[in-house]
Motif scaffolding. Structure first.
Motif, PDB file in Angstrom:
ATOM      1  N   ALA A   1      58.569  -5.683  29.980  1.00  0.00           N
ATOM      2  CA  ALA A   1      57.155  -6.063  29.976  1.00  0.00           C
ATOM      3  C   ALA A   1      56.275  -4.829  29.835  1.00  0.00           C
ATOM      4  O   ALA A   1      55.316  -4.813  29.044  1.00  0.00           O
ATOM      5  CB  ALA A   1      56.826  -6.821  31.259  1.00  0.00           C
ATOM      6  N   ASP A   2      56.626  -3.778  30.579  1.00  0.00           N
ATOM      7  CA  ASP A   2      55.851  -2.530  30.502  1.00  0.00           C
ATOM      8  C   ASP A   2      55.894  -1.942  29.096  1.00  0.00           C
ATOM      9  O   ASP A   2      54.869  -1.513  28.551  1.00  0.00           O
ATOM     10  CB  ASP A   2      56.404  -1.494  31.485  1.00  0.00           C
ATOM     11  N   LEU A   3      57.072  -1.944  28.523  1.00  0.00           N
ATOM     12  CA  LEU A   3      57.222  -1.347  27.191  1.00  0.00           C
ATOM     13  C   LEU A   3      56.511  -2.178  26.129  1.00  0.00           C
ATOM     14  O   LEU A   3      55.953  -1.634  25.176  1.00  0.00           O
ATOM     15  CB  LEU A   3      58.702  -1.186  26.844  1.00  0.00           C
ATOM     16  N   GLU A   4      56.540  -3.499  26.305  1.00  0.00           N
ATOM     17  CA  GLU A   4      55.817  -4.351  25.358  1.00  0.00           C
ATOM     18  C   GLU A   4      54.337  -3.988  25.353  1.00  0.00           C
ATOM     19  O   GLU A   4      53.725  -3.803  24.294  1.00  0.00           O
ATOM     20  CB  GLU A   4      55.989  -5.828  25.741  1.00  0.00           C
ATOM     21  N   ASP A   5      53.788  -3.845  26.558  1.00  0.00           N
ATOM     22  CA  ASP A   5      52.372  -3.484  26.647  1.00  0.00           C
ATOM     23  C   ASP A   5      52.125  -2.086  26.098  1.00  0.00           C
ATOM     24  O   ASP A   5      51.103  -1.829  25.462  1.00  0.00           O
ATOM     25  CB  ASP A   5      51.894  -3.595  28.101  1.00  0.00           C
ATOM     26  N   LEU A   6      53.106  -1.203  26.352  1.00  0.00           N
ATOM     27  CA  LEU A   6      52.972   0.158  25.822  1.00  0.00           C
ATOM     28  C   LEU A   6      52.904   0.146  24.296  1.00  0.00           C
ATOM     29  O   LEU A   6      52.043   0.798  23.698  1.00  0.00           O
ATOM     30  CB  LEU A   6      54.165   1.009  26.276  1.00  0.00           C
ATOM     31  N   VAL A   7      53.782  -0.614  23.674  1.00  0.00           N
ATOM     32  CA  VAL A   7      53.800  -0.651  22.212  1.00  0.00           C
ATOM     33  C   VAL A   7      52.487  -1.221  21.678  1.00  0.00           C
ATOM     34  O   VAL A   7      51.926  -0.721  20.704  1.00  0.00           O
ATOM     35  CB  VAL A   7      55.011  -1.463  21.702  1.00  0.00           C
ATOM     36  N   ARG A   8      51.976  -2.244  22.336  1.00  0.00           N
ATOM     37  CA  ARG A   8      50.675  -2.792  21.932  1.00  0.00           C
ATOM     38  C   ARG A   8      49.575  -1.735  22.060  1.00  0.00           C
ATOM     39  O   ARG A   8      48.717  -1.603  21.190  1.00  0.00           O
ATOM     40  CB  ARG A   8      50.289  -4.014  22.801  1.00  0.00           C
ATOM     41  N   ARG A   9      49.617  -1.015  23.178  1.00  0.00           N
ATOM     42  CA  ARG A   9      48.594   0.019  23.405  1.00  0.00           C
ATOM     43  C   ARG A   9      48.653   1.099  22.336  1.00  0.00           C
ATOM     44  O   ARG A   9      47.628   1.497  21.773  1.00  0.00           O
ATOM     45  CB  ARG A   9      48.807   0.664  24.788  1.00  0.00           C
ATOM     46  N   VAL A  10      49.863   1.573  22.070  1.00  0.00           N
ATOM     47  CA  VAL A  10      50.034   2.621  21.067  1.00  0.00           C
ATOM     48  C   VAL A  10      49.563   2.125  19.703  1.00  0.00           C
ATOM     49  O   VAL A  10      48.884   2.841  18.959  1.00  0.00           O
ATOM     50  CB  VAL A  10      51.521   3.050  20.984  1.00  0.00           C
ATOM     51  N   TRP A  11      49.924   0.897  19.407  1.00  0.00           N
ATOM     52  CA  TRP A  11      49.524   0.303  18.129  1.00  0.00           C
ATOM     53  C   TRP A  11      48.011   0.324  17.990  1.00  0.00           C
ATOM     54  O   TRP A  11      47.452   0.689  16.962  1.00  0.00           O
ATOM     55  CB  TRP A  11      50.061  -1.129  18.066  1.00  0.00           C
ATOM     56  N   LYS A  12      47.330  -0.062  19.088  1.00  0.00           N
ATOM     57  CA  LYS A  12      45.866  -0.118  19.043  1.00  0.00           C
ATOM     58  C   LYS A  12      45.265   1.275  18.960  1.00  0.00           C
ATOM     59  O   LYS A  12      44.349   1.536  18.193  1.00  0.00           O
ATOM     60  CB  LYS A  12      45.340  -0.796  20.320  1.00  0.00           C
ATOM     61  N   ARG A  13      45.799   2.191  19.772  1.00  0.00           N
ATOM     62  CA  ARG A  13      45.230   3.519  19.861  1.00  0.00           C
ATOM     63  C   ARG A  13      45.390   4.278  18.549  1.00  0.00           C
ATOM     64  O   ARG A  13      44.471   4.936  18.071  1.00  0.00           O
ATOM     65  CB  ARG A  13      45.892   4.291  21.000  1.00  0.00           C
ATOM     66  N   LEU A  14      46.583   4.192  17.963  1.00  0.00           N
ATOM     67  CA  LEU A  14      46.839   4.964  16.752  1.00  0.00           C
ATOM     68  C   LEU A  14      46.491   4.198  15.482  1.00  0.00           C
ATOM     69  O   LEU A  14      46.481   4.765  14.398  1.00  0.00           O
ATOM     70  CB  LEU A  14      48.308   5.388  16.685  1.00  0.00           C
ATOM     71  N   GLY A  15      46.224   2.912  15.636  1.00  0.00           N
ATOM     72  CA  GLY A  15      45.892   2.108  14.453  1.00  0.00           C
ATOM     73  C   GLY A  15      47.020   2.048  13.443  1.00  0.00           C
ATOM     74  O   GLY A  15      46.792   2.022  12.235  1.00  0.00           O
ATOM     75  N   ILE A  16      48.252   2.051  13.944  1.00  0.00           N
ATOM     76  CA  ILE A  16      49.383   2.087  13.026  1.00  0.00           C
ATOM     77  C   ILE A  16      49.832   0.679  12.633  1.00  0.00           C
ATOM     78  O   ILE A  16      49.405  -0.309  13.217  1.00  0.00           O
ATOM     79  CB  ILE A  16      50.591   2.823  13.655  1.00  0.00           C
ATOM     80  N   THR A  17      50.674   0.622  11.619  1.00  0.00           N
ATOM     81  CA  THR A  17      51.278  -0.631  11.192  1.00  0.00           C
ATOM     82  C   THR A  17      52.632  -0.749  11.879  1.00  0.00           C
ATOM     83  O   THR A  17      53.417   0.191  11.843  1.00  0.00           O
ATOM     84  CB  THR A  17      51.497  -0.615   9.670  1.00  0.00           C
ATOM     85  N   VAL A  18      52.861  -1.892  12.534  1.00  0.00           N
ATOM     86  CA  VAL A  18      54.117  -2.046  13.263  1.00  0.00           C
ATOM     87  C   VAL A  18      54.899  -3.242  12.733  1.00  0.00           C
ATOM     88  O   VAL A  18      54.356  -4.328  12.573  1.00  0.00           O
ATOM     89  CB  VAL A  18      53.860  -2.238  14.782  1.00  0.00           C
ATOM     90  N   LEU A  19      56.163  -3.016  12.441  1.00  0.00           N
ATOM     91  CA  LEU A  19      57.070  -4.121  12.144  1.00  0.00           C
ATOM     92  C   LEU A  19      58.135  -4.121  13.227  1.00  0.00           C
ATOM     93  O   LEU A  19      58.902  -3.169  13.376  1.00  0.00           O
ATOM     94  CB  LEU A  19      57.714  -3.947  10.768  1.00  0.00           C
ATOM     95  N   PHE A  20      58.132  -5.201  14.005  1.00  0.00           N
ATOM     96  CA  PHE A  20      58.928  -5.240  15.229  1.00  0.00           C
ATOM     97  C   PHE A  20      59.966  -6.357  15.125  1.00  0.00           C
ATOM     98  O   PHE A  20      59.620  -7.532  15.059  1.00  0.00           O
ATOM     99  CB  PHE A  20      57.957  -5.498  16.391  1.00  0.00           C
ATOM    100  N   VAL A  21      61.224  -5.973  15.077  1.00  0.00           N
ATOM    101  CA  VAL A  21      62.295  -6.962  14.965  1.00  0.00           C
ATOM    102  C   VAL A  21      62.767  -7.362  16.349  1.00  0.00           C
ATOM    103  O   VAL A  21      62.960  -6.512  17.220  1.00  0.00           O
ATOM    104  CB  VAL A  21      63.489  -6.388  14.166  1.00  0.00           C
ATOM    105  N   THR A  22      62.902  -8.651  16.562  1.00  0.00           N
ATOM    106  CA  THR A  22      63.391  -9.112  17.857  1.00  0.00           C
ATOM    107  C   THR A  22      64.108 -10.441  17.661  1.00  0.00           C
ATOM    108  O   THR A  22      63.942 -11.110  16.646  1.00  0.00           O
ATOM    109  CB  THR A  22      62.237  -9.283  18.863  1.00  0.00           C
ATOM    110  N   HIS A  23      64.958 -10.787  18.616  1.00  0.00           N
ATOM    111  CA  HIS A  23      65.502 -12.145  18.545  1.00  0.00           C
ATOM    112  C   HIS A  23      64.890 -12.985  19.662  1.00  0.00           C
ATOM    113  O   HIS A  23      65.233 -14.136  19.847  1.00  0.00           O
ATOM    114  CB  HIS A  23      67.035 -12.129  18.614  1.00  0.00           C
TER     115      HIS A  23
END
Ligand code: ADP
Ligand code: MG
Lengths: 255, 289
Positions: free
Chosen positions: B194-216
């Motif tokens: 859960a923490d890492l999910e929020d971290l990835v969202r935060r980083v995505w927002k802060r850096l304005g990067i494009t994210v492709l996230f594979v999950t099952h």
């Protein structure tokens, strides 16, 4: 383990064997049976006089030169061959053939081509020592983890940086195994290369003592070779511990 | 050296691909067939989708659907059998600059002979980033993944979850424009996840990067993404391309308990079940939810 304890373990058995040797040879008058105290007395006179400069140091010098050249050459060639699949396939049969040749048979050949000199002796050592390093490096380079390889590609780590940060380090356990084998082969070839038609060196001196029936002196030569082997092994272990700290740690965790 | 780093380019010679202005990543009729000793394996049949710059897209699909294969094609680590990948309108023929990948086999993607800090720092050092700047980026990244306290440890001294966080830190510190993540949280415990999910969202927002996230994980894909692309099982095509119209500010408790969240999750779940059950439909439908 504390240093004192390690030292005790290290010298414990040798001391015991020396004492045993001493006890068993008390009162023995056979000229060919060496006695520890006698050898100890003459050891310094035999090897640390003129012979240090004429025989001991030149031998060690040739050994170190041969081993060092083998290591550098073996690693460089091993990385090149190991990285290129085509080269690997092309060289494999030839390497197996060359490796199978016992290096001592080259002594007469090289003596004819190069002459009986330092270069010839170093060449013989190289011819024996390079194979373990070369073949182990090839194996190590081949076995680089594909995920780490992809990681390097993604982060733009290529060329020299890739060699330095990925390939060399990843192959270092195998390379160290090769070097260890090379060291013992080197010591053997150092002696053998000095036994034929030579005029200096440890091998020469030992043969000379044997021919002149200087039996105790001959035994001290053999002991000196053994000590040299131990010294090489200690230097190797010291280096290996530092270079492969990560590897030993990793293996410990995996177990 | 490894067969995964071929740079064969079967696409147009020019390297410039026509894509709409705002598209960062374009996957066009991508097909990948592995040639193995046991014959051909078609990992991906025909994948076609665009990702806009700054978008957060989740890719879900059954295991063996070719998600990893797709990611490797996008990262330029594998050459497509046919079709193409374009990044910022340029044909991908090798690993592009400004792209970072967090691999599924995270444990094997860290250098065991380097400590944590050196692992995170290496890509920056290799790029010639100045020492001060490097230190700052590495410190920030380690701090962000909660590993500021173990910089001197070696990867193999850490748990699987911590190793994955190092791999994430390395990707973040690199400041990529595009971040590809391959089932990054599969091995971490629920709280860390859960923490890492929020971290990835935060980083995505802060850096304005494009994210492709594979999950099952269906929940995860809906919680994280602005869009969820569902892959069919092999032979793989895009089964469904779904916009996630949840508020941009996501909260583990709040978002997950929204009625809309449950609805979207149910929909993705259904699609995946369909993907597993039936032969894939060749047209990527745009459904009304
Ligand atoms: N290097 C490879 N060589 C041959 N077949 C492969 C290789 N990598 C993956 N595959 C096959 O391709 C298919 C898709 O694999 P993968 O992309 O790993 O799927 P996913 O990541 O969705 O689980 C699988 O059937 C797998 O066995
Ligand atoms: Mg996968």
């Amino acid at each position: 383990m504390s240093l004192a304890k390690r030292l005790a373990y290290f010298v414990g058995l040798p001391i015991l064997l020396l004492v045993l040797w001493w006890a068993l040879t008390i009162g023995n008058t056979n000229f060919f049976v060496p006695k520890p105290l006698q050898l100890f007395e003459i050891f310094g006179d035999v090897w640390f006089g003129d012979r240090l400069v004429t025989d001991v140091l030149p031998s060690i010098g040739r050994l170190l030169a041969g081993v060092a050249i083998s290591i550098v050459l073996g690693i460089v060639l091993g990385i090149v061959i190991g990285s290129v699949r085509l080269l690997r396939q092309l060289t494999e049969p030839s390497l197996e053939f060359l490796r199978a040749i016992p290096p001592p048979v080259l002594i007469p050949v090289l003596a004819l081509i190069i002459g009986i000199n330092d270069q010839m002796k170093v060449a013989v050592i190289i011819f024996g020592c390079i194979w373990p390093v070369l073949l182990n490096t090839i194996e190590g380079v081949r076995a680089v983890d594909p995920v780490l390889n992809d990681t390097c590609s993604v982060y733009g780590i290529s060329g020299g940086a890739r060699m330095r940060y990925l390939v060399l380090r990843s192959a270092s356990p195998q390379i160290m195994t090769g070097i260890r084998q090379s060291l013992s082969i080197g010591l053997i070839l150092m002696v053998i290369s000095e036994m034929f038609g030579s005029s200096s060196g440890l091998g020469y001196a030992i043969v000379q003592f044997q021919r002149t029936f200087s039996v105790p002196e001959m035994w001290t030569g053999i002991i000196l070779l053994g000590l040299l082997g131990v010294a090489l092994s200690l230097v190797f272990q010291f280096t290996e511990k530092r270079v492969l700290r990560w590897y030993h740690g990793l293996r410990e965790v995996d177990r | 050296m490894s067969n995964t780093t071929t740079k064969t380019n079967r696409g147009p010679k020019t390297g410039v691909i026509e894509v709409p202005e705002d598209v960062a990543l374009s996957v066009q009729h991508l097909k990948k067939v592995y040639q193995t000793d046991g014959g051909e394996i078609e990992a991906v049949r025909d994948l076609h989708f665009d990702i806009r710059a700054g978008e957060f897209v989740c890719l879900v699909g059954p295991s063996g659907a070719g998600k990893t294969t797709l990611l490797k094609c996008i990262a330029g680590l594998l050459a497509p059998t046919s079709g193409l990948v374009a990044l910022d309108g340029r044909l991908v023929t090798g690993p592009p600059k400004g792209l970072a990948v967090v691999f599924q086999e995270y444990g094997r993607s860290l250098f065991p002979w380097m400590n944590i800090r050196d692992n995170v720092e290496l890509p920056l050092k290799n790029q010639g980033v100045a020492k001060d700047e490097r230190d700052r980026l590495v410190d920030d990244a380690l701090e962000a993944v909660g590993l500021a306290h173990v910089p001197k440890s070696y990867p193999w001294q850490l748990s699987g979850g911590m190793q994955q966080r190092v791999a994430i830190a390395r990707a973040i510190a690199y400041q990529p424009k595009v971040l590809l993540m391959d089932e990054p949280f599969a091995a971490v415990d629920a709280q860390t996840r859960a923490d890492l999910e929020d971290l990835v969202r935060r980083v995505w927002k802060r850096l304005g990067i494009t994210v492709l996230f594979v999950t099952h994980d269906i929940d995860e894909s809906v919680y994280l993404g602005e869009r969820v692309v569902v892959l069919s099982s092999s032979p793989t095509v895009v089964q469904e391309d779904l916009t996630i119209d949840l508020p941009a500010d996501r909260d583990q408790l709040e978002t997950r308990s929204m009625a809309r969240f449950t609805e979207l999750r149910g929909h993705v779940y259904e699609q995946i079940q369909r993907a597993k059950a039936e032969a894939p439909n060749r047209t990527s439908s745009t459904p009304t939810v």
